[in-house]
Structures are given as structure tokens and as C-alpha cells.
Design a protein around this motif. Structure first.
Motif, PDB file in Angstrom:
ATOM      1  N   GLN A  74       0.828  -1.206   0.000  1.00 18.93           N
ATOM      2  CA  GLN A  74       0.000   0.000   0.000  1.00 18.93           C
ATOM      3  C   GLN A  74       0.858   1.251   0.000  1.00 18.93           C
ATOM      4  OE1 GLN A  74      -3.379  -0.308  -0.356  1.00 18.93           O
ATOM      5  NE2 GLN A  74      -3.246   1.873  -0.835  1.00 18.93           N
ATOM      6  N   MET A  75       1.990   1.186   0.685  1.00 14.86           N
ATOM      7  CA  MET A  75       2.917   2.316   0.703  1.00 14.86           C
ATOM      8  C   MET A  75       3.393   2.653  -0.709  1.00 14.86           C
ATOM      9  SD  MET A  75       6.735   2.284   2.274  1.00 14.86           S
ATOM     10  CE  MET A  75       7.913   3.569   1.838  1.00 14.86           C
ATOM     11  N   GLU A  76       3.706   1.636  -1.481  1.00 11.41           N
ATOM     12  CA  GLU A  76       4.173   1.850  -2.853  1.00 11.41           C
ATOM     13  C   GLU A  76       3.070   2.439  -3.727  1.00 11.41           C
ATOM     14  OE1 GLU A  76       5.580  -1.994  -3.930  1.00 11.41           O
ATOM     15  OE2 GLU A  76       7.413  -1.843  -2.715  1.00 11.41           O
ATOM     16  N   LYS A  77       1.822   2.031  -3.506  1.00  9.99           N
ATOM     17  CA  LYS A  77       0.692   2.559  -4.291  1.00  9.99           C
ATOM     18  C   LYS A  77       0.427   4.021  -3.968  1.00  9.99           C
ATOM     19  CE  LYS A  77      -1.760  -1.865  -4.702  1.00  9.99           C
ATOM     20  NZ  LYS A  77      -2.971  -2.643  -4.304  1.00  9.99           N
ATOM     21  N   ASP A  78       0.519   4.365  -2.684  1.00 14.23           N
ATOM     22  CA  ASP A  78       0.188   5.722  -2.248  1.00 14.23           C
ATOM     23  C   ASP A  78       1.383   6.660  -2.213  1.00 14.23           C
ATOM     24  OD1 ASP A  78      -2.453   5.027  -1.893  1.00 14.23           O
ATOM     25  OD2 ASP A  78      -2.271   4.661   0.259  1.00 14.23           O
ATOM     26  N   LEU A  79       2.573   6.145  -2.486  1.00 11.99           N
ATOM     27  CA  LEU A  79       3.812   6.923  -2.371  1.00 11.99           C
ATOM     28  C   LEU A  79       3.917   7.565  -0.986  1.00 11.99           C
ATOM     29  CD1 LEU A  79       3.877   8.664  -5.876  1.00 11.99           C
ATOM     30  CD2 LEU A  79       5.052   6.583  -5.160  1.00 11.99           C
ATOM     31  N   SER A  80       3.638   6.765   0.016  1.00 11.76           N
ATOM     32  CA  SER A  80       3.656   7.262   1.384  1.00 11.76           C
ATOM     33  C   SER A  80       5.003   6.977   2.051  1.00 11.76           C
ATOM     34  CB  SER A  80       2.514   6.649   2.200  1.00 11.76           C
ATOM     35  OG  SER A  80       2.533   5.242   2.108  1.00 11.76           O
ATOM     36  N   THR A  81       5.183   7.571   3.209  1.00 13.86           N
ATOM     37  CA  THR A  81       6.402   7.450   3.998  1.00 13.86           C
ATOM     38  C   THR A  81       6.083   6.668   5.257  1.00 13.86           C
ATOM     39  OG1 THR A  81       7.157   9.598   3.197  1.00 13.86           O
ATOM     40  CG2 THR A  81       8.217   8.749   5.194  1.00 13.86           C
ATOM     41  N   VAL A  82       6.989   5.778   5.675  1.00 10.04           N
ATOM     42  CA  VAL A  82       6.768   4.991   6.885  1.00 10.04           C
ATOM     43  C   VAL A  82       7.876   5.279   7.891  1.00 10.04           C
ATOM     44  CG1 VAL A  82       6.665   2.669   7.875  1.00 10.04           C
ATOM     45  CG2 VAL A  82       5.526   3.137   5.700  1.00 10.04           C
ATOM     46  N   LEU A  83       7.451   5.595   9.103  1.00  7.89           N
ATOM     47  CA  LEU A  83       8.360   5.726  10.243  1.00  7.89           C
ATOM     48  C   LEU A  83       8.003   4.604  11.204  1.00  7.89           C
ATOM     49  CD1 LEU A  83      10.560   7.345  11.698  1.00  7.89           C
ATOM     50  CD2 LEU A  83       8.750   8.703  12.748  1.00  7.89           C
ATOM     51  N   TYR A  84       8.930   3.650  11.362  1.00 11.99           N
ATOM     52  CA  TYR A  84       8.630   2.407  12.080  1.00 11.99           C
ATOM     53  C   TYR A  84       9.528   2.303  13.306  1.00 11.99           C
ATOM     54  CZ  TYR A  84       7.203  -2.558  12.301  1.00 11.99           C
ATOM     55  OH  TYR A  84       6.672  -3.769  12.677  1.00 11.99           O
ATOM     56  N   CYS A  85       8.932   2.484  14.483  1.00 12.99           N
ATOM     57  CA  CYS A  85       9.678   2.353  15.737  1.00 12.99           C
ATOM     58  C   CYS A  85       9.484   0.952  16.293  1.00 12.99           C
ATOM     59  CB  CYS A  85       9.180   3.365  16.765  1.00 12.99           C
ATOM     60  SG  CYS A  85       9.615   5.045  16.381  1.00 12.99           S
ATOM     61  N   THR A  86      10.574   0.263  16.563  1.00 16.10           N
ATOM     62  CA  THR A  86      10.457  -1.116  17.040  1.00 16.10           C
ATOM     63  C   THR A  86      11.746  -1.562  17.718  1.00 16.10           C
ATOM     64  OG1 THR A  86       9.947  -3.393  16.372  1.00 16.10           O
ATOM     65  CG2 THR A  86      11.247  -2.077  14.840  1.00 16.10           C
ATOM     66  N   HIS A  87      11.623  -2.561  18.562  1.00 17.81           N
ATOM     67  CA  HIS A  87      12.817  -3.226  19.084  1.00 17.81           C
ATOM     68  C   HIS A  87      13.022  -4.559  18.371  1.00 17.81           C
ATOM     69  CE1 HIS A  87       9.650  -5.221  21.443  1.00 17.81           C
ATOM     70  NE2 HIS A  87      10.503  -6.215  21.574  1.00 17.81           N
ATOM     71  N   ILE A  88      12.080  -4.922  17.463  1.00 13.75           N
ATOM     72  CA  ILE A  88      12.201  -6.160  16.677  1.00 13.75           C
ATOM     73  C   ILE A  88      12.975  -5.817  15.414  1.00 13.75           C
ATOM     74  CG2 ILE A  88      10.984  -8.106  15.621  1.00 13.75           C
ATOM     75  CD1 ILE A  88       8.572  -7.385  17.381  1.00 13.75           C
ATOM     76  N   THR A  89      14.277  -5.843  15.517  1.00 13.98           N
ATOM     77  CA  THR A  89      15.115  -5.361  14.412  1.00 13.98           C
ATOM     78  C   THR A  89      15.013  -6.221  13.164  1.00 13.98           C
ATOM     79  OG1 THR A  89      16.994  -6.569  15.357  1.00 13.98           O
ATOM     80  CG2 THR A  89      16.756  -4.252  15.966  1.00 13.98           C
ATOM     81  N   SER A  90      14.601  -7.485  13.307  1.00 17.29           N
ATOM     82  CA  SER A  90      14.496  -8.363  12.134  1.00 17.29           C
ATOM     83  C   SER A  90      13.435  -7.855  11.160  1.00 17.29           C
ATOM     84  CB  SER A  90      14.168  -9.800  12.570  1.00 17.29           C
ATOM     85  OG  SER A  90      12.959  -9.842  13.305  1.00 17.29           O
ATOM     86  N   ASP A  91      12.392  -7.186  11.656  1.00 21.63           N
ATOM     87  CA  ASP A  91      11.377  -6.618  10.771  1.00 21.63           C
ATOM     88  C   ASP A  91      11.986  -5.544   9.875  1.00 21.63           C
ATOM     89  OD1 ASP A  91       9.533  -8.259  11.933  1.00 21.63           O
ATOM     90  OD2 ASP A  91       8.467  -6.691  13.031  1.00 21.63           O
ATOM     91  N   LEU A  92      12.838  -4.728  10.442  1.00 19.95           N
ATOM     92  CA  LEU A  92      13.447  -3.647   9.676  1.00 19.95           C
ATOM     93  C   LEU A  92      14.518  -4.154   8.720  1.00 19.95           C
ATOM     94  CD1 LEU A  92      13.663  -0.875  12.397  1.00 19.95           C
ATOM     95  CD2 LEU A  92      12.040  -1.071  10.519  1.00 19.95           C
ATOM     96  N   ASP A  93      15.143  -5.277   9.060  1.00 14.94           N
ATOM     97  CA  ASP A  93      16.102  -5.876   8.131  1.00 14.94           C
ATOM     98  C   ASP A  93      15.421  -6.208   6.810  1.00 14.94           C
ATOM     99  OD1 ASP A  93      18.429  -5.839   9.706  1.00 14.94           O
ATOM    100  OD2 ASP A  93      17.803  -7.621  10.790  1.00 14.94           O
ATOM    101  N   LYS A  94      14.100  -6.471   6.860  1.00 12.90           N
ATOM    102  CA  LYS A  94      13.356  -6.865   5.658  1.00 12.90           C
ATOM    103  C   LYS A  94      12.943  -5.670   4.818  1.00 12.90           C
ATOM    104  CE  LYS A  94      11.368 -10.916   7.981  1.00 12.90           C
ATOM    105  NZ  LYS A  94      10.119 -11.546   8.485  1.00 12.90           N
ATOM    106  N   ILE A  95      12.511  -4.576   5.466  1.00 14.53           N
ATOM    107  CA  ILE A  95      11.889  -3.495   4.688  1.00 14.53           C
ATOM    108  C   ILE A  95      12.541  -2.129   4.860  1.00 14.53           C
ATOM    109  CG2 ILE A  95       9.650  -4.670   4.768  1.00 14.53           C
ATOM    110  CD1 ILE A  95       8.764  -2.458   6.773  1.00 14.53           C
ATOM    111  N   GLY A  96      13.482  -1.986   5.779  1.00 14.70           N
ATOM    112  CA  GLY A  96      14.027  -0.666   6.087  1.00 14.70           C
ATOM    113  C   GLY A  96      14.901  -0.084   4.985  1.00 14.70           C
TER     114      GLY A  96
END
Length: 284
Positions: A174-196
Motif C-alpha cells: 500500500q505504501m508503494e501505491k500511495d507513495l507514502s512514507t513509513v516511520l517504524y519504531c520497534t525493538h524487533i530489528t528483524s522486521d526492519l532488516d526486511k523493509i528498512g
């Protein structure tokens, strides 16, 4: 344009002090903010969302000050955090009908698509949903008004890896369709390894690391090898190295130099954000 521009931001809450000299969140990218509990991630989000007022400094959202046009900026932001303030006795249909009228870009067709895709019954009461179902409904709600800035504060904490993977996939599409920006706060760093795309690490209210994923991949490396390869000179390439009776494991922020020193005598591994967070936290 930057989605968020922060300058000389200061906020004190009790003994805790947030102090950020400069932070730019690039438009149309995923920026991950990582750090242990108490690092200041949630305080920063509350300041960006205008839930807290800063003691000093400025925060601009798409070049605008929040105080000058709160209604307009709120329509640009989709927020998903630990808990929502939805009336727990309302059905999903009631919640949607109550909230959607405040967003001029509300997309009923998209909302129906997500509720069907997520297998949600809109006649169910919010309080009767499982934790995973609540996150799915919360995600459907924010995506259905096409926000330009999506702020996530530990939304998938304590949920299983399969669900988190599905969540990230929906978000990214959905981010790619809307050209939106994501700010993702997390301590689960593996999630960000995938999409950051960009990574910001915080500790004790300060930024201790701020890099994009390409530079991280190109410059950082984990090196594993035999103990006899280590000496005073070769150790200098590492910011952190651990030795045991079988060998060593080191992290370097100069991948090329490490490869020049050790060649094919060692194993090289791509660094994960958890490694970089631990390294930079240890430097302070």
C-alpha cells in the motif's frame, strides 16, 4: 522533500532527557527507529504527533508546523501503536462509521477490501477481537484514508513471525501505491532488516546511529575466523571483537579493509540491525 524535519529538539520528562540535534525522515521511504526500552522512541513519536510539546526545537511535517494547521496534518498521518482509543464496545462497523467522516480521502472500497482480505467480521465488537485481529483492523483503518505519513510504534510486538511478515507485506504494497512514507519504531530489528531503507538507532534520548541500508550493507560486516589470525594490528579493523577457544567473531564498519586484511581466510556475514545497535550502544 523530507516528510519530517527535526532540529534541536529537546524534551525532559522526569530524569529522562531527549536531545536530537538533527533528524530528517526521507519522503517515500521506510525509516526504522530502533532502540531498547527507554531509549526515547515513543517520546519522539509523541512529539512528532503533537501529543507532547517539546521544550525546545522544531518539528516540521512535509514542511509545515503542526500547530499552524493541525486538522490538515492529522489527515496526512496514519498512526498505529500499542493500543488504540477505539470504544471497545463498538462494532467494527460503528468504529469505521464514526471515524471515517473525519477524513476527506476515506476510501470505502479499500476498507472493504482489507476487512475481507483480513477475514474480519465488521459486526464483531472490537473488544472481542484477538490481538492479531485488532492489529489487522487498525491497519485497515489507517490505510483506508491514504495517509502520506504512516507512523508505527511497536504495532506487532508479541505477535508471531508469520503474522509480522504478512503485516509488513501489506504495509509495503500500500505504501508503494500511495507513495507514502513509513516511520517504524520497534525493538524487533528483524522486521526492519526486511523493509528498512534508513535506520536510526537511539539510546538514552540521543541518536547514536543514522545510516541508509545501502551504506550499512556496503560498509558493515561480521567476520568469523580462527583465533590465530588475530593480533594487535588485525584487531584494529574491528569496532568490537569477541574471542573464544575456537576462534573470534568481530564487527567492522570498514568491510573493504577487513577483506583486504583477511582475504579468504575468514567467513563474512551481512550485519543485522541488532548487531549494529549493540555495537553503537556499546560505543557510548
Amino acid at each position: 522533500m523530507n516528510a519530517i524535519e527535526i532540529r534541536n529538539l529537546k524534551k525532559s520528562i522526569g530524569d529522562f532527557k531527549l536531545d536530537i540535534e538533527k533528524l530528517d525522515i526521507k519522503e517515500c521511504f521506510v525509516t526504522g527507529i530502533i532502540g531498547t526500552n527507554g531509549a526515547g522512541k515513543t517520546t519522539l513519536i509523541k512529539l512528532i504527533m503533537n501529543i507532547l510539546n517539546q521544550d525546545e526545537g522544531s518539528i516540521k511535517i512535509f514542511g509545515e508546523d503542526f500547530d499552524k494547521d493541525k486538522k490538515h496534518i492529522k489527515e496526512l498521518i496514519g498512526y498505529l501503536g500499542h493500543d488504540t482509543l477505539y470504544p471497545v464496545d463498538f462494532t467494527l462497523e460503528d468504529i469505521k462509521s464514526t471515524i471515517s467522516i473525519f477524513y476527506k480521502n476515506w476510501d470505502e472500497k479499500l476498507f472493504n477490501h482489507y476487512t475481507e482480505d483480513f477475514d474480519l467480521n465488521i459486526q464483531d465488537k472490537y473488544k472481542d477481537l484477538s490481538k492479531g485481529q485488532k492489529v489487522k483492523f487498525d491497519l485497515a483503518m489507517i490505510l483506508s484514508y491514504h495517509p502520506k505519513l504512516i507512523i508505527l510504534d511497536e504495532p506487532t510486538a508479541n505477535l508471531d513471525p508469520i503474522f509480522r511478515s504478512e503485516f509488513l507485506e501489506v504495509l509495503q504494497l500500500q505504501m508503494e501505491k500511495d507513495l507514502s512514507t513509513v516511520l517504524y519504531c520497534t525493538h524487533i530489528t528483524s522486521d526492519l532488516d526486511k523493509i528498512g531503507d534508513y535506520f536510526v538507532a537511539m539510546d538514552k534520548g540521543k541518536i547514536i546511529f543514522n545510516e541508509n541500508s545501502e551504506n550499512t550493507r556496503n560498509n558493515y560486516t561480521i567476520v568469523k575466523g580462527r583465533k590465530e589470525l588475530l593480533n594487535e594490528e588485525t584487531k584494529k579493523v574491528f569496532q568490537q571483537v569477541v574471542e573464544n577457544e575456537f576462534g573470534f567473531r568481530g564487527i567492522s564498519n570498514n568491510k573493504k579493509e577487513a577483506e583486504d586484511i583477511f582475504g579468504q581466510e575468514v567467513l563474512y556475514e551481512r550485519t543485522k540491525m541488532e548487531d549494529i545497535l549493540i555495537f553503537n550502544k556499546g560505543k557510548k
